[in-house]
Design a protein around this motif. Structure first.
Motif, PDB file in Angstrom:
ATOM      1  N   PRO A 119       0.898  -1.104   0.008  1.00 25.09           N
ATOM      2  CA  PRO A 119      -0.115   0.151   0.137  1.00 25.09           C
ATOM      3  C   PRO A 119       0.841   1.389  -0.005  1.00 25.09           C
ATOM      4  O   PRO A 119       1.822   1.430   0.512  1.00 25.09           O
ATOM      5  N   ARG A 120       0.282   2.387  -1.034  1.00 22.32           N
ATOM      6  CA  ARG A 120       1.300   3.329  -0.890  1.00 22.32           C
ATOM      7  C   ARG A 120       0.435   4.617  -0.728  1.00 22.32           C
ATOM      8  O   ARG A 120      -1.012   4.881  -0.667  1.00 22.32           O
ATOM      9  N   THR A 121       0.994   5.827  -0.676  1.00 25.05           N
ATOM     10  CA  THR A 121       0.261   7.206  -0.675  1.00 25.05           C
ATOM     11  C   THR A 121       0.411   7.785  -1.956  1.00 25.05           C
ATOM     12  O   THR A 121       1.545   7.944  -2.373  1.00 25.05           O
ATOM     13  N   GLY A 146      -6.149  -0.240   0.765  1.00 25.11           N
ATOM     14  CA  GLY A 146      -5.174  -0.086   1.572  1.00 25.11           C
ATOM     15  C   GLY A 146      -4.316   1.128   1.082  1.00 25.11           C
ATOM     16  O   GLY A 146      -3.254   1.638   2.052  1.00 25.11           O
ATOM     17  N   ASP A 147      -4.580   1.638  -0.059  1.00 28.36           N
ATOM     18  CA  ASP A 147      -3.945   2.794  -0.510  1.00 28.36           C
ATOM     19  C   ASP A 147      -4.444   4.126   0.250  1.00 28.36           C
ATOM     20  O   ASP A 147      -5.760   4.058   0.201  1.00 28.36           O
ATOM     21  N   THR A 148      -3.541   4.936   0.272  1.00 27.05           N
ATOM     22  CA  THR A 148      -4.064   6.308   0.425  1.00 27.05           C
ATOM     23  C   THR A 148      -3.907   7.418  -0.473  1.00 27.05           C
ATOM     24  O   THR A 148      -2.938   7.650  -0.975  1.00 27.05           O
ATOM     25  N   ILE A 149      -4.990   8.155  -0.648  1.00 22.71           N
ATOM     26  CA  ILE A 149      -5.042   9.161  -1.518  1.00 22.71           C
ATOM     27  C   ILE A 149      -5.109  10.628  -0.908  1.00 22.71           C
ATOM     28  O   ILE A 149      -5.755  10.813   0.217  1.00 22.71           O
ATOM     29  N   HIS A 150      -4.279  11.398  -1.602  1.00 19.45           N
ATOM     30  CA  HIS A 150      -3.875  12.828  -0.929  1.00 19.45           C
ATOM     31  C   HIS A 150      -4.366  13.793  -2.151  1.00 19.45           C
ATOM     32  O   HIS A 150      -3.805  13.671  -3.248  1.00 19.45           O
ATOM     33  N   THR A 151      -5.563  14.441  -2.044  1.00 15.98           N
ATOM     34  CA  THR A 151      -5.775  15.301  -3.210  1.00 15.98           C
ATOM     35  C   THR A 151      -6.426  16.691  -2.516  1.00 15.98           C
ATOM     36  O   THR A 151      -6.409  16.848  -1.261  1.00 15.98           O
ATOM     37  N   THR A 152      -7.068  17.220  -3.595  1.00 16.74           N
ATOM     38  CA  THR A 152      -7.875  18.631  -3.118  1.00 16.74           C
ATOM     39  C   THR A 152      -9.208  18.671  -3.620  1.00 16.74           C
ATOM     40  O   THR A 152      -9.400  18.098  -4.621  1.00 16.74           O
ATOM     41  N   THR A 153     -10.058  19.255  -2.947  1.00 13.71           N
ATOM     42  CA  THR A 153     -11.477  19.599  -3.577  1.00 13.71           C
ATOM     43  C   THR A 153     -11.424  20.958  -3.691  1.00 13.71           C
ATOM     44  O   THR A 153     -10.858  21.851  -2.961  1.00 13.71           O
ATOM     45  N   ILE A 154     -12.682  21.568  -4.554  1.00 11.92           N
ATOM     46  CA  ILE A 154     -12.767  23.230  -4.777  1.00 11.92           C
ATOM     47  C   ILE A 154     -14.106  23.103  -3.903  1.00 11.92           C
ATOM     48  O   ILE A 154     -14.764  22.183  -3.740  1.00 11.92           O
ATOM     49  N   ASP A 155     -14.803  24.162  -3.776  1.00 12.36           N
ATOM     50  CA  ASP A 155     -15.893  24.501  -3.202  1.00 12.36           C
ATOM     51  C   ASP A 155     -17.285  24.335  -3.975  1.00 12.36           C
ATOM     52  O   ASP A 155     -17.272  24.062  -5.011  1.00 12.36           O
ATOM     53  N   VAL A 334      -7.621  10.425   2.392  1.00  7.21           N
ATOM     54  CA  VAL A 334      -8.361   9.171   2.887  1.00  7.21           C
ATOM     55  C   VAL A 334      -7.483   7.825   2.606  1.00  7.21           C
ATOM     56  O   VAL A 334      -6.878   7.980   1.586  1.00  7.21           O
ATOM     57  N   THR A 335      -7.941   6.919   3.299  1.00 12.64           N
ATOM     58  CA  THR A 335      -7.430   5.644   2.803  1.00 12.64           C
ATOM     59  C   THR A 335      -8.531   4.808   2.438  1.00 12.64           C
ATOM     60  O   THR A 335      -9.644   4.600   3.311  1.00 12.64           O
ATOM     61  N   VAL A 336      -8.595   3.806   1.415  1.00  7.78           N
ATOM     62  CA  VAL A 336      -9.756   3.268   0.885  1.00  7.78           C
ATOM     63  C   VAL A 336      -9.451   1.538   1.232  1.00  7.78           C
ATOM     64  O   VAL A 336      -8.346   1.070   1.303  1.00  7.78           O
ATOM     65  N   ASP A 337     -10.570   0.920   1.612  1.00  7.06           N
ATOM     66  CA  ASP A 337     -10.379  -0.543   1.770  1.00  7.06           C
ATOM     67  C   ASP A 337     -11.707  -1.056   1.189  1.00  7.06           C
ATOM     68  O   ASP A 337     -12.693  -0.466   0.762  1.00  7.06           O
TER      69      ASP A 337
END
Length: 427
Positions: A119-121, A146-155, A334-337
């Protein structure tokens, strides 16, 4: 070739063609149907499954000829040309309304890359956004359990952390993210690791939604609906309405960053659904417990689940009674499973101290029924309770809150303190 297919080609060139996973899109009279094809290639012979049904076939140069037999004994035949990480061809399928006839449909597809290591980020920087929950939108990224996603959202208005409009208003979402191995009938698990405000302001309104407004206030409320900008003090974790005077001159509230939108793609036969709406798949839930440290459970309805996220709020009171919460942009981790072979009837949220089920419907009565039913099912499924036992727990300990009043549908949350419950069963 799209950026997605280019990415998949890099992976495809590095692995054997002996075992492959493909996502097929079959055009059924202009309605897309998505399937998971798992192929084992032994010399020129093929075996494997198509959505769990056994297949057999052969390879001739770049062409795959496949026959799939379902549980009713009906045979579907595919003729696909493999071109790197994509396929195109036709499907010869039984007519669903006449067993004596068959119909030919166009098929396209893409290959799911194999997992690369533990698993990775992954950092994902969005370049476009979706204003619908849509199963027919190409994934922006393939990740694994098991992977982790780092991202951004807009309003919700489409504005990013720099104050620049990047998308049309209406809760534009980041995604979708394809979670490899997730199939209809599974449950997607989203662990919210971090929600971080990335700008110093949020926008809202000075209104009260009609569902929360008595007739005695209707005349005065006609003048409401003006925008209110809030200053976000990220160092102190406080929000203040800009230019406030009088009784609000010193008004400040602690922020509680949350995701208003979190969803998987809707199931087969469903058209793209506006990101202003909700359903069993999640959606514009506007539930102020979708926060850092909590876990959200959503029912998988398409291959790969297709996870969307967005509509971040710096703070929202119960019900989002001002129509808009404190709408802002956000950094999201977030981390997904995936829980295989088990589904949930409605979105679930788990905190360190509570389990929660969100009921969403066109009325508060129906939303409460969905929330109550979903909680009883959780008690039966994970805690081994009979209906009688679950009724006793609900009658003595359940808390109901109004999650959302601002959308076309409304939300009611059922909550139970975990300290009152036995240890959940882990199967």
């Amino acid at each position: 070739m799209t950026a997605l297919f280019a990415l998949l080609s890099v992976f495809a060139s590095a692995v054997s063609q002996a075992d492959e996973v493909w996502i097929l899109r079959t055009d059924l009279w202009r309605s897309p149907a998505f399937s998971t094809l798992r192929v084992h290639e032994d010399a020129s012979r093929l075996s494997g499954t198509l959505d769990g049904d056994a297949i057999e076939g052969k390879v001739e140069k770049d062409w795959l000829s496949i026959a799939s037999t379902d549980k009713q004994g009906q045979v579907s035949r595919y003729r696909l040309q493999r071109m790197g990480a994509s396929v195109t061809g036709t499907a010869d399928l039984p007519d669903p309304n006449d067993a004596t006839r068959r119909a030919t449909h166009a098929v396209t597809g893409w290959r799911v890359p194999e997992r690369q290591g533990p698993p990775r980020t992954i950092d994902y920087h969005p370049t476009d956004y979706s204003n619908t929950w849509d199963a027919d939108r190409h994934p922006v990224l393939v990740v694994w359990p098991g992977d982790t996603i780092h991202t951004t959202t807009i309003d919700s208005g489409g504005v990013d952390e720099n104050g620049k409009t990047q998308a049309l208003f209406g809760n534009p979402q980041t995604g979708p993210f394809f979670i490899a191995g997730a199939e209809p009938g599974d449950t997607l698990v989203v662990h919210i690791r971090r929600l971080h405000l990335n700008r110093d302001y949020a926008d809202s309104l000075d209104t009260v939604v009609g569902r929360a407004l008595g007739m005695s206030l209707a005349n005065g409320a006609a003048a409401l609906g003006r925008p209110v900008r809030w200053t976000l003090d990220r160092e102190k974790g406080l929000a203040r309405p800009q230019g406030a005077t009088g009784a609000l001159a010193d008004f400040a509230v602690p922020v509680k960053p949350m995701l208003g939108g979190l969803a998987v793609a809707p199931g087969f036969g469903m058209p793209p659904i506006s990101t202003g709406d909700t359903a069993r798949f999640g959606g514009n839930m506007d539930f102020n417990e979708v926060i850092e440290g909590n876990t959200v459970y959503l029912p998988v309805q398409q291959p790969g689940a297709l996870l969307y996220m967005g509509d971040a709020h710096a703070l929202q009171g119960e019900g989002e009674t001002s129509q808009y919460a404190l709408e802002t942009s956000m950094d999201v981790t977030v981390t997904v499973d995936v829980i295989h072979g088990r589904s949930v009837s409605m979105p679930r949220v788990e905190s360190p101290s509570q389990i929660m089920v969100l009921g969403q419907a066109g009325s508060l009565d129906e939303a409460l029924k969905f929330a109550s039913t979903g909680m009883i099912q959780w008690l039966q499924q994970d805690y081994g309770m009979t209906l009688s036992q679950a009724a006793q727990v609900m009658g003595s300990a359940v808390h109901f809150t109004v999650a959302n009043l601002a959308g076309r549908s409304v939300g009611v949350a059922a909550k139970l303190d975990k300290s009152l419950l036995p240890a959940p069963r882990r199967e």
